[in-house]
Structure formats: structure tokens, C-alpha cells
Design a protein around this motif. Structure first.
Motif, short mmCIF file in Angstrom:
data_model
loop_
_atom_site.label_atom_id
_atom_site.label_comp_id
_atom_site.label_asym_id
_atom_site.label_seq_id
_atom_site.Cartn_x
_atom_site.Cartn_y
_atom_site.Cartn_z
N ASP A 176 0.83 -1.21 0.00
CA ASP A 176 0.00 0.00 0.00
C ASP A 176 0.86 1.25 0.00
O ASP A 176 0.55 2.23 -0.68
CB ASP A 176 -0.92 0.01 1.23
N ARG A 177 1.95 1.21 0.77
CA ARG A 177 2.83 2.39 0.85
C ARG A 177 3.56 2.63 -0.48
O ARG A 177 3.78 3.77 -0.88
CB ARG A 177 3.82 2.22 2.00
N LYS A 178 3.89 1.54 -1.18
CA LYS A 178 4.53 1.70 -2.50
C LYS A 178 3.55 2.32 -3.49
O LYS A 178 3.91 3.18 -4.28
CB LYS A 178 5.01 0.34 -3.00
N GLU A 179 2.32 1.87 -3.41
CA GLU A 179 1.29 2.44 -4.27
C GLU A 179 1.08 3.92 -3.94
O GLU A 179 0.91 4.74 -4.85
CB GLU A 179 -0.03 1.67 -4.09
N ALA A 180 1.11 4.25 -2.64
CA ALA A 180 0.94 5.64 -2.23
C ALA A 180 2.08 6.51 -2.73
O ALA A 180 1.86 7.64 -3.18
CB ALA A 180 0.85 5.72 -0.71
N ALA A 181 3.31 5.98 -2.65
CA ALA A 181 4.47 6.73 -3.13
C ALA A 181 4.36 6.99 -4.63
O ALA A 181 4.69 8.09 -5.12
CB ALA A 181 5.75 5.97 -2.81
N LYS A 182 3.88 6.01 -5.37
CA LYS A 182 3.73 6.16 -6.81
C LYS A 182 2.68 7.22 -7.12
O LYS A 182 2.89 8.09 -7.98
CB LYS A 182 3.33 4.81 -7.41
N ARG A 183 1.57 7.18 -6.43
CA ARG A 183 0.50 8.15 -6.67
C ARG A 183 0.92 9.54 -6.23
O ARG A 183 0.54 10.54 -6.85
CB ARG A 183 -0.77 7.72 -5.94
N PHE B 216 -4.63 6.73 3.50
CA PHE B 216 -4.91 5.31 3.56
C PHE B 216 -5.28 4.89 4.99
O PHE B 216 -4.57 5.21 5.95
CB PHE B 216 -3.70 4.49 3.09
N LYS B 217 -6.39 4.14 5.11
CA LYS B 217 -6.85 3.67 6.41
C LYS B 217 -7.06 2.16 6.36
O LYS B 217 -7.52 1.61 5.36
CB LYS B 217 -8.17 4.34 6.81
N THR C 224 -13.90 -4.28 -5.64
CA THR C 224 -13.04 -3.20 -5.15
C THR C 224 -11.56 -3.50 -5.29
O THR C 224 -10.74 -2.57 -5.28
CB THR C 224 -13.34 -2.92 -3.66
N GLY C 225 -11.18 -4.77 -5.39
CA GLY C 225 -9.77 -5.11 -5.47
C GLY C 225 -9.09 -4.92 -4.12
O GLY C 225 -9.73 -4.94 -3.07
N GLU C 226 -7.79 -4.68 -4.15
CA GLU C 226 -7.01 -4.55 -2.92
C GLU C 226 -6.44 -3.15 -2.72
O GLU C 226 -5.80 -2.89 -1.71
CB GLU C 226 -5.86 -5.56 -2.92
N LYS C 227 -6.65 -2.26 -3.69
CA LYS C 227 -6.05 -0.92 -3.59
C LYS C 227 -6.87 -0.03 -2.68
O LYS C 227 -8.09 0.04 -2.77
CB LYS C 227 -5.93 -0.30 -4.98
#
Length: 667
Positions: A65-72, A84-85, A482-485
Motif C-alpha cells: 500500500d505504501r509503495k502504491e501511495a508513493a507512486k501516486r 490510507f486507512k 473493489t480489489g485490494e487498492k
């Protein structure tokens, strides 16, 4: 788009109507009819249940999740990781100091899950208030009622007016100067737009045709509220005037990526319109509702504020947006007071409604004098009947909830009754549909195509108390959808699995209740009906949180007057309450919406189905707002096509298509 009359849905919630009047009386204790003791209760989970442990909102947020957040964050230019919660199920564990996890498998579920007594208390109080004519104790008196306007508003300049003659300089209310408007194509590459202020003075030369211009000059640091009057500025204005430039002021709209046009207000009319102070206050509230991300520079300046406006009756609705929101003059508390006095029992002195006499109340006026009444009921936390041998079997795998963008009270077609009169001819017509009248808000109703008629102080009538229907959630389909994101609107949770046997137990302690109150409390626990169940926790619109409460024992505490010793005595419940509580209209409606065995099919929020998701379970949630937009009909001449059916109607499996809610198909 068109309504699909063959695909009906049931809105996740409906309303239990109010009775004619909320009766209040002074609490009294009759020593000959006074009971103290407790109920022993058990809870069975009919559906998955989720109650969050708020000691940590990132326990179920992992490295991926944190990698996805960094990308976004890199793509959007802002830090989204904080949005993110991920909550685990409630327990006494304090996870606030835990380190971030690399994988969700590292976050073990709680060994001793708990249903907090506060959660049970809130649910039970809501049921008691609806069943036995209590006040609306939890309503927010500060809540703003608003809705997106159907009208394209006109540009104008709002400012405080001053008295003439001997009272020059004295402020005496507000006025509005109507304006004209033109679009401006600003130079993005120069970065000048970011440095301009709201109300920036701009001189422009219109094109021969159209309402967009790209030939303009700017007086730096000059606005309508704070104009610069130096020699240099006077000279520049004179030169531009000779070259047939027009003087105007920039109104900065919402920041949108790729935006290249903005509006310039110009040529204020000599005519003036008086504006009520309450309408100006509504504009300030609207700015707060928009928040800091939209119109962040916008403020109401007495020297001059660029606004869009629309007069309806005695009120002028003001907004920073051309098609913006209308803040209504009425509040929920006002309507509750005018329709039976169902506002909270604060301020009513020593007279309380039946619910406040049992569950208590606290009036927090902020003054030196306040009034409170202690609760006669205490509800313990619900704990597992048997310790968990394998806690993994208690819980489902973590899942990401979809966005739950439910309609708000501003949607009068769901939250209020129609203010149009029901004629005798319509009442006896088989084809008459209540919602085919027109369009209304909390302040006015439309009569004809352009007439807005102010509503009486007691209109529109609120539908009542909000309760959720039972339904069967499908965790598998939710995962697929919803997936996992994660996102700011999508939260990860760990739900507890449903269980066919009682899983939790708790006690309801009571003190000095009379027999009638005691039986009403018992009815609130089990509805005196095996088919009925309560709703607890989060994600209720998705079907989560249906639980059945079983009353196992009634224990009364009695004093031995000879010895002074308190003794507990188990009662036979059927003998102690020989006659059931009769079902009035409200209790009948409440049992309809609480009926687990006969719950309605296809419970979901309004949505739009497209060709892509036509064969999928559900619709396009992201476009759910389109259902309400289409339901209003034509934008200039709106008329509701559908309103929320009554509880008794919604419970029918074969409700006529005219009253049932239908999906929208996008062709």
C-alpha cells in the motif's frame, strides 16, 4: 439514460414516521412499581460484522500500500499515503504503538474481540425512540441543509451598503450589484494566473463574437475590494479606456488540472438589490462546506465580493459557483420543532420524552446553567461466550470496502414527504403517483415552469427516523469489485464471520424502572419477535452488521427489609410479562424493516448500469450521483420522477412499478 422498470432495487435505508407529537413529562418514581436488576442477553451474527478498533487506523495498511501511495504521490504531486486507512476489529488491544507491517499476514486478528457497550447502547436507544415515541436525541442541530442548484446563476458583486446624508459611513445591511460576465483565456506558461488574487482587476478587449477573450491587461495587486489608486494605475486605466478596453475583475473558480479559462465580472449595474443578512451568512456557511481545497482564496469581504446569485422569493441564494449549492434557511431542528416537537430534549426543562427518561440526557448549553438526567440503563461490553480456540476461524480475510457515497438530507425526494397537496381526485386515482408533482427543496417548491413558491415553516415534513434494511453481503463479490487498492474513500477492514449459534453475551443493567418501561426495554432488545434483528457497526448499507439479540434471563434485585441484604431473584419472563406490547403503526413499520426472515431483495444504493457492467452484480457506483441528477428530470424545469417508497411499500415483493425505485440504464 432511461429507467429500467424490470430491474427494481430497494434503497439500503428507509424511515419510520413520527407520531403526531412527542409527549414529554416529568420523570417520577413510584416505589410500588419500581424494579432494579438486569437482563442477560446473547448475540448471534446473521451476517459479517465489523466494528473498528480506532487505536490504530493503519494496522491493516502494509508495504504494498505504501509503495502504491508513493507512486501516486509522485504522479499527483501530493502525499496520499496519509489518506490510507486500515482498521482491525474492536478489542481491548492498543495498537497505536505498533510498527508498520510488510505483509497483511503479519497482522494477526484480535484474540478477544469485543462489541462495545456504547455501540449496543446507540442501536438500542434508536430502536426505543422509534418504537415508543422518543425525541431525536442524536440529530445534529448544526448540520447544514444544502443541495446543488438546478439554475445557472447570474454574476454580481456583493457588498455592505452605507447610509447617505448625516449617516455617511454607517453600515446598514448588504446590497448586490448585478454584472455581466466574459471568459478569459489566461497565459498558463507565464504562471501569472497563480499570482493573481480573487477579484483581480483586469482590463480586457472582447472579441467581435463569442464570450471568450484573450486580449487583456492587468493592474498588479489591485482587486475590487482593495483597488490601487496611484498615478501609474490612473494613467494605465486612462490609456486602456481610450483603446476601448473594459474594466473587470477576475473570479477564480475551482482549481482543475488543465484549466485554461476563467471568468471576468464587469459593468456593474446601477440597480441595487437588497440582500438579507441571513443570505450572506448562508454564503459563509457554503464556503465552509466547500472546504479549503475548493475556492481556497474565496472570502466574503464587506468592501466587495464576486458572487453568483439567484433570487427566489424573499431570499437571494449566493454561491462562488455558477451552478453551485443552495444553503437553505431551515434546519433539521426547525422542522422537528414545527412537526410534533421531536427536537432533542435539551432546553425542555425537567420534562423529558420516554427515551430520555430511561437512557438519560445532557444539555450542554455552554452557559452556567444546564440540565441533565442520569441514565437508568447501563449496557456492558459484549464478550465471547467461549474463548476463541482458533481466532482465524472467527474472522474473514481483510477486504477493502467500496466507496459508500449515500444520499444526504439535501436529497428531499428521499428524506422528506411531498409538500404538494393530495386532491381527492388524485387520491382515488389508480394511476396517481405521489412524486409526479414537481420539484421542491427545504425552502420552496416549483409551481409551473419558473415560479418558486416559499414553503410554510412546517414544510416539507421529514419522513422520520432512519433505519437500514437487512441484506446478505457477499464478501467475495466485494473483493472482486473493489480489489485490494486503498484510497481516501476505500478503507480496509477485518470483518467477523457470521455464526449460526450465539457468539457473544452481555448484560443490560437497569435501575428504578416501572414495569411498563421494563417491558418496553425488553421489547427493544428482541422486538418480541424471533424474525427481527438489529443492525450494528460499520458498512450497514452493504448488509454488514445484522445481529439477533436473545434475552435469556430477567434478574431482579430485591432488598430483604429484615436483614438489609440485597438478593437477586430470577424471574420467569413469560409470567412476568404475560401480555405482549400491542403493535401500533410505528412498531409495525419498525418490525417490517427489522424483519430478517422476510428481508427485501436487491438492497443497494441508486446507480447507473452501463453496457460494461450490465451483466455484473450491481452497477456503476462511481456514477450513482447520475441517478439523482436524472431523477430530477430536465435541469431548467425539474420534476422528481421517483421518491423513496414508504416502509410498508418497500417491504412488498411486488410493489407497482410506478412507486418502486428502478435502475437507470445508460444506452
Amino acid at each position: 439514460m432511461q429507467m429500467n422498470k424490470e430491474e427494481r432495487f430497494v434503497n439500503p435505508y428507509n424511515f419510520i414516521p413520527f407520531e403526531r407529537k412527542c409527549e414529554r413529562s416529568k420523570p417520577e418514581i413510584n416505589r410500588n412499581d419500581c424494579y432494579t436488576g438486569y437482563f442477560d442477553c446473547k448475540i448471534t451474527l446473521l451476517t459479517p460484522l465489523f466494528i473498528p478498533n480506532t487505536s490504530s487506523d493503519t494496522r491493516l495498511v502494509c508495504e504494498s500500500d505504501r509503495k502504491e501511495a508513493a507512486k501516486r504521490s509522485e504522479e499527483d504531486g501530493k502525499n496520499v499515503e496519509e489518506e490510507f486507512k486500515g482498521y482491525d476489529f474492536f478489542s481491548y488491544d492498543d495498537w497505536s504503538g505498533e510498527k508498520a507491517i510488510d505483509d497483511l499476514k503479519e497482522a494477526y486478528p484480535p484474540k478477544e474481540p469485543i462489541i462495545p457497550g456504547s455501540e449496543l447502547r446507540g442501536t438500542l436507544r434508536s430502536v426505543y425512540e422509534a418504537a415508543f415515541n422518543g425525541c431525536m436525541s442524536s440529530v445534529s442541530s448544526e448540520r447544514i441543509l444544502s443541495r446543488r442548484s438546478n439554475d445557472v446563476m447570474k454574476p454580481g458583486i456583493l457588498m455592505e451598503k452605507k447610509e447617505q446624508g448625516d449617516k455617511v459611513g454607517k453600515k446598514s445591511g448588504w446590497i448586490l450589484k448585478p454584472c455581466k460576465k466574459v471568459g478569459i483565456t489566461f497565459r498558463q506558461c507565464s504562471g501569472e494566473y497563480e499570482n493573481w488574487k480573487e477579484g483581480q482587476e483586469i482590463w480586457f478587449k472582447p472579441r467581435g463574437r463569442g464570450n471568450i477573450c484573450d486580449n487583456y491587461e492587468v493592474i498588479e495587486e489591485s482587486t475590487y475590494a482593495e483597488p490601487k489608486e496611484g498615478g501609474k494605475e490612473r494613467y494605465e486605466r486612462a490609456q486602456w479606456k481610450k483603446e476601448k478596453y473594459f474594466k473587470g475583475w477576475l473570479h477564480k473558480g475551482e482549481p482543475i488540472k488543465g484549466k485554461c479559462h476563467e471568468s471576468i465580472f464587469y459593468s456593474p449595474d446601477k440597480a441595487r438589490e437588497n440582500v438579507l443578512s441571513c443570505d450572506v451568512d448562508a454564503l459563509k456557511k457554503l464556503k465552509q462546506e466547500y472546504g479549503t481545497s475548493r475556492y481556497n482564496e474565496y472570502k466574503v469581504d464587506p468592501k466587495g465580493t464576486l458572487v453568483y446569485y439567484n433570487r427566489k422569493g424573499e431570499h437571494i441564494y449566493l454561491s462562488p459557483a455558477c451552478i453551485g449549492r443552495e444553503i437553505f434557511t431551515k434546519s433539521i431542528t426547525d422542522l422537528l420543532e414545527k412537526n410534533g416537537g421531536y427536537m432533542p430534549c435539551t432546553g425542555s426543562g425537567d420534562k423529558l420524552c420516554p427515551a430520555c427518561q430511561i437512557f438519560g440526557m445532557l444539555e450542554n448549553t455552554g452557559k452556567h446553567v444546564s440540565y441533565s438526567y442520569a441514565s437508568k440503563v447501563r449496557i456492558t461490553d459484549a464478550k465471547l461466550i467461549q474463548p476463541a480456540v482458533d481466532r482465524d476461524k472467527l474472522f474473514d480475510a481483510p477486504l477493502v470496502l467500496p466507496e459508500l457515497g449515500e444520499p444526504k438530507p439535501g436529497c428531499v425526494e428521499f428524506y422528506t414527504e411531498s409538500p404538494y397537496e393530495l386532491t381527492e381526485e388524485k387520491a382515488h386515482s389508480d394511476k396517481y403517483i405521489e412524486n409526479r408533482e414537481g420539484y421542491w427543496t427545504y425552502d420552496y417548491k416549483d409551481v409551473g415552469k419558473i415560479n418558486h413558491v416559499p414553503l410554510e415553516k412546517n414544510q416539507p415534513k421529514l419522513r422520520g427516523r432512519k433505519f437500514y434494511w437487512h441484506s446478505n453481503p457477499d464478501c467475495k463479490s466485494i473483493r472482486e469489485k473493489t480489489g485490494e487498492k486503498l484510497s481516501a474513500m476505500k478503507v480496509r477492514i477485518r470483518p467477523m464471520k457470521k455464526n449460526n449459534q450465539p457468539l457473544f453475551c452481555f448484560r443490560v443493567y437497569f435501575e428504578q424502572l416501572n414495569k411498563q418501561q421494563l417491558q418496553q426495554l425488553k421489547w427493544t432488545l428482541d422486538f418480541e419477535d424471533r424474525n427481527c434483528a438489529h443492525k450494528l457497526g460499520r458498512a450497514k448499507p452493504l448488509g454488514f452488521g445484522s445481529v439477533k439479540i436473545q434475552v435469556d434471563a430477567l434478574v431482579l434485585r430485591e432488598i430483604d427489609f429484615k436483614t438489609g441484604i440485597w438478593r437477586e431473584k430470577v424471574q420467569d419472563i413469560k409470567t412476568f410479562f404475560p401480555n405482549p406490547i400491542w403493535n401500533n403503526k410505528n412498531r409495525t413499520n419498525l418490525k417490517l424493516i427489522a424483519d430478517w426472515e422476510n428481508k427485501p431483495d436487491n438492497v443497494r444504493y441508486p446507480c447507473v448500469k452501463t453496457a460494461k457492467n450490465a451483466n455484473a452484480d450491481g452497477g456503476d457506483d462511481a456514477a450513482g450521483y447520475e441517478w439523482f441528477a436524472q431523477n430530477k428530470g430536465k435541469m431548467r424545469f425539474p420534476s422528481f420522477m421517483k421518491v423513496l417508497p414508504k416502509v410498508a411499500e418497500d417491504a412488498l415483493k411486488d410493489l407497482e412499478s410506478g412507486k418502486a425505485l428502478d435502475m437507470l440504464d445508460r444506452k
